[in-house]
Design an enzyme around this catalytic site. Structure first.
Site, PDB file in Angstrom:
ATOM      1  N   ASP A   1     -27.571 -84.211-103.338  1.00  0.00           N
ATOM      2  CA  ASP A   1     -26.135 -84.229-103.041  1.00  0.00           C
ATOM      3  C   ASP A   1     -25.552 -83.020-103.768  1.00  0.00           C
ATOM      4  O   ASP A   1     -25.155 -83.110-104.922  1.00  0.00           O
ATOM      5  CB  ASP A   1     -25.526 -85.543-103.522  1.00  0.00           C
ATOM      6  CG  ASP A   1     -24.071 -85.701-103.118  1.00  0.00           C
ATOM      7  OD1 ASP A   1     -23.521 -84.759-102.520  1.00  0.00           O
ATOM      8  OD2 ASP A   1     -23.487 -86.755-103.392  1.00  0.00           O
ATOM      9  N   ASP A  13     -28.848 -84.511-114.003  1.00  0.00           N
ATOM     10  CA  ASP A  13     -27.603 -83.761-113.861  1.00  0.00           C
ATOM     11  C   ASP A  13     -27.340 -83.047-115.182  1.00  0.00           C
ATOM     12  O   ASP A  13     -28.102 -83.216-116.144  1.00  0.00           O
ATOM     13  CB  ASP A  13     -26.427 -84.648-113.455  1.00  0.00           C
ATOM     14  CG  ASP A  13     -25.456 -83.923-112.524  1.00  0.00           C
ATOM     15  OD1 ASP A  13     -25.057 -82.779-112.864  1.00  0.00           O
ATOM     16  OD2 ASP A  13     -25.108 -84.469-111.468  1.00  0.00           O
ATOM     17  N   CYS A  55     -20.282 -82.894 -99.591  1.00  0.00           N
ATOM     18  CA  CYS A  55     -18.981 -83.429 -99.176  1.00  0.00           C
ATOM     19  C   CYS A  55     -18.101 -82.289 -98.696  1.00  0.00           C
ATOM     20  O   CYS A  55     -16.900 -82.249 -98.941  1.00  0.00           O
ATOM     21  CB  CYS A  55     -18.317 -84.237-100.292  1.00  0.00           C
ATOM     22  SG  CYS A  55     -18.038 -83.345-101.835  1.00  0.00           S
ATOM     23  N   ALA A  74     -24.831 -87.330-110.943  1.00  0.00           N
ATOM     24  CA  ALA A  74     -23.559 -87.818-111.482  1.00  0.00           C
ATOM     25  C   ALA A  74     -22.512 -87.969-110.376  1.00  0.00           C
ATOM     26  O   ALA A  74     -22.488 -87.174-109.442  1.00  0.00           O
ATOM     27  CB  ALA A  74     -23.052 -86.873-112.562  1.00  0.00           C
ATOM     28  N   PRO A  75     -21.683 -89.022-110.478  1.00  0.00           N
ATOM     29  CA  PRO A  75     -21.574 -90.019-111.551  1.00  0.00           C
ATOM     30  C   PRO A  75     -22.526 -91.209-111.429  1.00  0.00           C
ATOM     31  O   PRO A  75     -22.416 -92.170-112.182  1.00  0.00           O
ATOM     32  CB  PRO A  75     -20.126 -90.488-111.428  1.00  0.00           C
ATOM     33  CG  PRO A  75     -19.847 -90.380-109.963  1.00  0.00           C
ATOM     34  CD  PRO A  75     -20.581 -89.152-109.492  1.00  0.00           C
ATOM     35  N   GLY A  76     -23.438 -91.180-110.470  1.00  0.00           N
ATOM     36  CA  GLY A  76     -24.444 -92.237-110.382  1.00  0.00           C
ATOM     37  C   GLY A  76     -24.250 -93.238-109.271  1.00  0.00           C
ATOM     38  O   GLY A  76     -25.002 -94.211-109.183  1.00  0.00           O
ATOM     39  N   GLY A  77     -23.250 -93.042-108.409  1.00  0.00           N
ATOM     40  CA  GLY A  77     -23.017 -94.010-107.339  1.00  0.00           C
ATOM     41  C   GLY A  77     -24.193 -94.153-106.399  1.00  0.00           C
ATOM     42  O   GLY A  77     -24.605 -95.268-106.058  1.00  0.00           O
ATOM     43  N   LYS A  78     -24.755 -93.038-105.977  1.00  0.00           N
ATOM     44  CA  LYS A  78     -25.889 -93.090-105.057  1.00  0.00           C
ATOM     45  C   LYS A  78     -27.160 -93.514-105.782  1.00  0.00           C
ATOM     46  O   LYS A  78     -28.022 -94.190-105.202  1.00  0.00           O
ATOM     47  CB  LYS A  78     -26.050 -91.746-104.356  1.00  0.00           C
ATOM     48  CG  LYS A  78     -24.830 -91.362-103.514  1.00  0.00           C
ATOM     49  CD  LYS A  78     -25.008 -89.997-102.871  1.00  0.00           C
ATOM     50  CE  LYS A  78     -23.761 -89.579-102.109  1.00  0.00           C
ATOM     51  NZ  LYS A  78     -22.610 -89.296-103.025  1.00  0.00           N
ATOM     52  N   CYS A 111     -28.899 -84.334-108.110  1.00  0.00           N
ATOM     53  CA  CYS A 111     -27.572 -84.007-108.676  1.00  0.00           C
ATOM     54  C   CYS A 111     -26.813 -85.323-108.732  1.00  0.00           C
ATOM     55  O   CYS A 111     -25.940 -85.583-107.904  1.00  0.00           O
ATOM     56  CB  CYS A 111     -26.849 -82.976-107.824  1.00  0.00           C
ATOM     57  SG  CYS A 111     -27.677 -81.376-107.714  1.00  0.00           S
TER      58      CYS A 111
END
Length: 284
Positions: free
Chosen positions: A173, A129, A226, A108-112, A106
């Site tokens: 995530d 995603d 989160c 987005a937004p691609g940070g991980k 999952c």
């Protein structure tokens, strides 16, 4: 929301709610392919921008005053990305090695996604995603000069068309209530409905089930939310374990926080960063 938190964490509810009402700090993750944390802090000192190292993430830098993203030194050049310290801890928790096949389920937004690609060489990474969310993944990859296979599809549909080549690492995530990040998204307080945590828990269990066959026997899956609500965290893992006897769970040693039955819970006000839950899953 207060009652949800009070029911879950009666002894800590005051500290949690106080922290969720504060303005969050601006926290960055440095890109180790382009700089070091000490090197970036030296650059900030030269530009008279007060900042400090994060307490737990080895790649984190926290600004002492807020700043628009477009004014962050070397942001456009890909030296740093905006990412909360708790979110950064996914990187050490997932135990990457060079050359692994990785699924960001999952993404987005691609940070991980980008954090993983920055930290290990030769990853064969697939980021998936929904169609309306993958644009942000492409934008982050482009800014940082990274490459990944990006698929605009649900995890369930990806599994149905999957090529049967298993992944060494899977990061899930999962979508959740966002109860751990209210200070960044205050509107969450007003958008959530009484049955939402249970609804999200059902979705999370479906995602865990869809990803399970795609994990190699020697692989590691990191389940993350989160959320600070046990119904979306330990309770989901408990249901998943009860339905899959080959599952083994463990707490990521690299992540500080409150130990729960299956994982680690970071709580706003008690631990640095946003509220996050982490649990590692493997196959017996």
């Amino acid at each position: 929301f207060y009652q949800w938190i009070a029911d879950a964490w009666p002894a800590e509810v005051g500290e949690i709610c106080s922290a969720l009402g504060e303005r969050p700090p601006l926290t960055l993750r440095i890109n180790p392919r382009k700089t070091t944390r000490d090197g970036y802090l030296a650059l900030l000192a030269e530009r008279k921008t007060p900042a400090k190292k994060t307490a737990e993430s080895p790649l984190g830098v926290q600004f002492l005053s807020p700043m628009p993203v477009e004014d962050i030194p070397m942001f456009g050049e890909g030296w740093v990305s905006v990412q909360d310290e708790s979110a950064q801890l996914c990187l050490p928790a997932i135990q990457l090695e060079d050359g692994l096949r990785v699924l960001d389920a999952c993404a987005a937004p691609g940070g991980k996604t980008c954090a993983m690609l920055e930290s290990a060489e030769g990853l064969r990474l697939t980021a998936i995603d929904l169609k309306d969310r993958v644009k942000a993944i492409h934008e982050n990859l482009q800014r940082l000069g990274l490459e990944a296979e990006v698929c605009a599809v649900t995890l369930q549909d990806y599994h149905r068309g999957w090529d049967k080549v298993q992944f060494d690492r899977i990061l899930l995530d999962a979508p959740c209530s966002g109860s751990g990040v209210i200070r960044r998204h205050p509107d969450i307080r007003y958008r959530r409905k009484p049955g939402d945590p249970q609804r999200f828990a059902g979705q999370q269990l479906e995602l865990l089930e869809a990803a399970w066959p795609m994990l190699a026997d020697s692989g590691v899956r990191l389940y993350v939310t989160c959320s600070i609500l046990p119904v979306e965290n330990d309770a989901v893992i408990e249901r998943f374990v009860s339905r899959n006897p080959r599952v083994k769970t463990s707490r990521p040693e690299e992540v500080g926080g409150s130990a729960t039955r299956f994982g680690i819970q970071r709580l706003p006000g008690l631990h640095d960063g946003d509220g996050f839950y982490y649990c590692l899953l493997g196959k017996l």
